[in-house]
Design an enzyme around this catalytic site. Structure first.
Site, mmCIF file in Angstrom:
data_model
loop_
_atom_site.group_PDB
_atom_site.id
_atom_site.type_symbol
_atom_site.label_atom_id
_atom_site.label_comp_id
_atom_site.label_asym_id
_atom_site.label_seq_id
_atom_site.Cartn_x
_atom_site.Cartn_y
_atom_site.Cartn_z
ATOM 1 N N CYS A 625 0.834 -1.202 0.000
ATOM 2 C CA CYS A 625 0.000 0.000 0.000
ATOM 3 C C CYS A 625 0.877 1.264 0.000
ATOM 4 O O CYS A 625 1.549 1.554 -0.985
ATOM 5 C CB CYS A 625 -0.980 -0.024 1.159
ATOM 6 S SG CYS A 625 -2.371 1.127 0.957
ATOM 7 N N HIS A 721 -3.484 -5.384 1.481
ATOM 8 C CA HIS A 721 -3.205 -5.693 2.875
ATOM 9 C C HIS A 721 -3.642 -7.143 3.127
ATOM 10 O O HIS A 721 -4.729 -7.550 2.728
ATOM 11 C CB HIS A 721 -3.988 -4.773 3.808
ATOM 12 C CG HIS A 721 -3.546 -3.351 3.766
ATOM 13 N ND1 HIS A 721 -2.569 -2.853 4.587
ATOM 14 C CD2 HIS A 721 -3.942 -2.313 2.975
ATOM 15 C CE1 HIS A 721 -2.392 -1.571 4.329
ATOM 16 N NE2 HIS A 721 -3.209 -1.224 3.350
#
Length: 782
Positions: A625, A721
């Site tokens: 991310c 994630h």
């Protein structure tokens, strides 16, 4: 026939009464005897998604410009608006809301009579009357669902008429066939048509009525605030032939639009994704609300295409005004407002209108209406509240979350349907639920301990610190804005209502609720506006256990996922150098303040150390991310979402650039890691949109790509994630690292990602250590 006849309006020129419009919270609050913000307002038809996330930063950045006069005609906003709509700037004029333009139009045009199919927005009549026009109302047949027949309308037209039409109509929510209307306008060149598209953007992104070749007898008026849920800002737009618009502009004073509205207007033009996301969600919310209302006895729901529904009461002796008064005053903790429609010409005392709000709020409305229509009695209250227990701490990190995991599993093992709840959580790390909402990761694990799917009601308010910008505030899984401490304190009453509503809904579905507090309940600077500790305990009628850590060192050691993996946190450049040749992979995690954290990497020397590792060609560099964004060439934040208009050069290890966009991506994903061919899963939660020439890292199941990878695979990143939770992929990655270290690959799964055994062990240990009998007695469980 659509028209039952025609009448001359007999309304006088007196001012509208307090409740002549929806959304008059001050008047509603006087009736309810409460603060305006306490009202659940279904009388104003706004976007159920609430204002866009960029609103507060834009307003904050614009405050300094209030020391100067605004652009007199708003040319700085007209240019991008015209480009967006495919019109010339001379075809547009801005107003202090759509209402100012509606009132100016009858004065500007050479008309003698106003024709208004009714029911419709009441200010059409008032605007025409104030301009001295004769008003003729053309009632639409209720038996035909109040639908307008343009062919029948054509039969009533006379030269010098001004026809007011809603597209969609307010209050029916019905739209017109735009091509038929254009044909009628072309066939009636001496008749003016004013089309009110204030709610049109809830239906479609672009109107076929607004074109560069608009006829001189057609004017389209829009609200630029309803879709964005900011009606207090007041910003409207009229479009038409440039000669007609010049007549309207002449009727308006200079500086009719203020500086803040102009700045927000520029931002909303640059954010088309918000409208599209709204249009995607609205039909589902509207259909569910319509079905819920139609299921109640004594209600007829009219189909519509806008963000509101027209409803008729069938119960004898009950008027909409009486029902509205009951909803507003029955429950002082949750007053509900609906829009009584008796003052719409063409409707009577049986009709009311309700806005489409969130799924939870729509459910509250249906439940409240059910109480009134089925029983006509005070709201049903449980004789016994759901048993509950709250765990508060002497400080942060005292062990509240861990004990909540344990007690959740214990109660589950003892046969109770138990759920966790934390009214407000502050964390940089969040989880994305199946329906695309954000909640704290601690409550996700607590849900797992209770063997439940994560539910946004378990953590209704989430705060994500953003450095100097304060916190991003997330309510029921959706961002509501960026707030400073002072702004959030002012917002807390609304946050508290959301927390209490979420708790009540969750408690109604379970036998026991475990509440977790935050920080310490004795912090004097927070007690006055507390919504998570004692205030929530009082609402839940929950006894409180105080959790303390005797040495603040922690008593639960971390356990490893894999036996051949050793993890080390790198905080300083010296830590990176000390890792030595044993370092096989370096992982850059996600970040809520990616530009600021990237700056820390550079200033601390860690950035140079990471670049040196990349040059050596032996250590795998992975970014997740925000970490993935840092590995790229550049990151920009033009809207100031995380940093005030900042731009930063990345580490330059992947050929991608990232721009932080207004809309946040929130989604669960599955896919395939391209280099390994292994399945992966996880969730995305980011503002960044990354583009570049690199090979993608992951092929997602929806056909799109994720992340990027260098040609040799030594540097790669992903927005997923939880990507390492996939057992086959994780083992493949570790074996690849082993090979680079000169070790034989294990070739088989050594450990599975499964927290269940750990939760069971934790529950066993806590069961031995606490007096469960006493705790159950406190909760009233015997």
């Amino acid at each position: 026939m659509t028209f039952a006849g025609k009448i001359i309006a007999l309304t006088n020129d007196t001012a509208l009464n307090d409740l002549g419009h929806g959304g008059h919270l001050a008047a509603l609050a006087r009736r309810a005897g409460c603060a305006p913000e306490a009202i659940l307002d279904f009388s104003a038809s706004l976007n159920p998604l609430g204002p866009p996330e960029w609103l507060r930063p834009v307003i904050s950045r614009t405050v300094a410009r209030l020391a100067h006069y605004p652009d007199p005609r708003g040319e700085g906003l007209l240019a991008p608006l015209a480009a967006c709509l495919g019109l010339a700037p001379a075809q547009l004029v801005l107003g202090n809301g759509a209402t100012e333009l509606l009132y100016g139009l009858p004065r500007a045009l050479p008309c003698r009579r106003a024709l208004i199919p009714v029911p419709s927005y009441g200010d059409y009549q008032r605007a025409a009357q104030l301009a001295g026009l004769e008003v003729v109302c053309l009632p639409l047949a209720e038996a035909q669902g109040f639908r307008l027949d343009l062919a029948r309308l054509a039969e009533t037209l006379q030269p010098g008429d001004l026809v007011f039409l809603g597209q969609p109509n307010n209050p029916t929510g019905l739209t017109l066939a735009a091509t038929d209307l254009l044909a009628l306008a072309a066939a009636s060149p001496r008749v003016f048509f004013a089309v009110d598209e204030s709610f049109f953007e809830f239906v479609s992104p672009q109107s076929v009525l607004m074109t560069a070749a608009m006829p001189a007898n057609l004017v389209v008026i829009r609200s630029l605030t309803k879709l964005w849920a900011i009606p207090g800002l007041r910003l409207g737009l009229a479009a038409g032939h440039q000669d007609t618009i010049a007549l309207l502009r002449h009727q308006l004073p200079p500086w009719t639009v203020n500086t803040l509205a102009l700045a927000v207007g520029e931002a909303l033009v640059a954010d088309p994704d918000y409208g599209e996301r709204s249009r995607q969600q609205l039909p589902t919310l509207r259909a569910a609300l319509s079905a819920g209302l139609a299921a109640l006895p004594g209600l007829t729901v009219y189909p519509g295409e806008a963000n509101f529904l027209l409803v008729r009461l069938e119960r004898s002796g009950l008027a909409a005004a009486s029902l509205a008064q009951r909803l507003l005053t029955r429950d002082p903790a949750r007053p509900i407002a609906i829009r009584v429609c008796a003052n719409f010409t063409g409707l009577d005392e049986r009709f009311f209108r309700v806005a489409v709000r969130t799924a939870e709020e729509n459910g509250e409305l249906c439940a409240a209406l059910a109480r009134e229509l089925l029983h006509g009695a005070p709201a049903i209250r449980r004789s016994r509240r759901t048993p509950a227990l709250m765990l508060q701490g002497t400080s942060s990190h005292a062990g509240k979350s861990v004990l909540t995991y344990a007690l959740g599993r214990i109660l589950l093992e003892d046969g109770f349907r138990v759920a966790p709840f934390k009214a407000q959580n502050m964390s940089l790390n969040s989880h994305v639920t199946r329906d695309g909402g954000e909640m704290g990761r601690a409550q996700v694990l607590q849900a797992q301990a209770c063997r439940l799917d994560p539910d946004l009601r378990m953590n209704p308010v989430l705060l994500k610190p953003s450095g100097d910008l304060g916190c991003q505030v997330i309510v029921q899984g959706r961002p509501v804005g960026q707030m400073s401490v002072e702004e959030y304190i002012r917002f807390k009453p609304e946050a508290a209502r959301a927390a209490c509503a979420a708790y009540d809904s969750l408690a109604a579905e379970h036998e026991v609720i475990l509440l977790e507090g935050a920080g310490s309940p004795a912090e004097v600077n927070l007690r006055q506006h507390d919504i998570v500790n004692m205030a929530m305990a009082r609402h839940a009628a929950a006894p409180v256990l105080l959790v303390g850590d005797i040495d603040r060192g922690g008593v639960f050691a971390a356990f490893l996922v894999e036996p051949d993996v050793h993890l080390r946190r790198i905080r300083h450049a010296a830590d990176l150098a000390a890792a030595g040749p044993e370092l096989a992979a370096l992982i850059l995690p996600g970040s809520k303040n990616v530009i600021a954290d990237l700056g820390f990497l550079v200033q601390s020397g860690l950035g140079a150390g990471i670049a040196d590792l990349a040059g050596q060609g032996r250590v795998e560099l992975v970014g997740i991310c925000g970490g993935f964004q840092m590995l790229g060439r550049a990151i920009t934040d033009p809207l100031g979402l995380e940093s005030p208009g900042a731009e930063a050069s990345g580490l330059g290890l992947l050929p991608v650039t990232t721009v932080l966009a207004a809309d946040k991506t929130l989604a669960q994903r599955t896919g395939r890691h391209l280099a390994s061919g292994q399945p992966v899963r996880g969730y995305e939660i980011h503002h960044g949109v990354s583009h570049g020439e690199a090979v993608p890292a992951v092929a997602l199941a929806d056909g799109t790509a994720d992340g990027a990878s260098s040609a040799d695979g030594l540097v790669w990143g992903s927005y997923l994630h939880g990507i390492f939770d996939s057992d086959p992929f994780r083992r493949w990655l570790i074996d690849r690292l082993r090979l680079r270290q000169g070790l034989a690959p294990a070739g088989r799964l050594l450990a599975a990602y499964d927290l269940e055994p750990a939760l069971d062990r934790l529950a066993d240990e806590v069961r031995k250590a606490v007096d469960l009998g006493r705790i159950y007695q406190l909760m009233g469980l015997g």
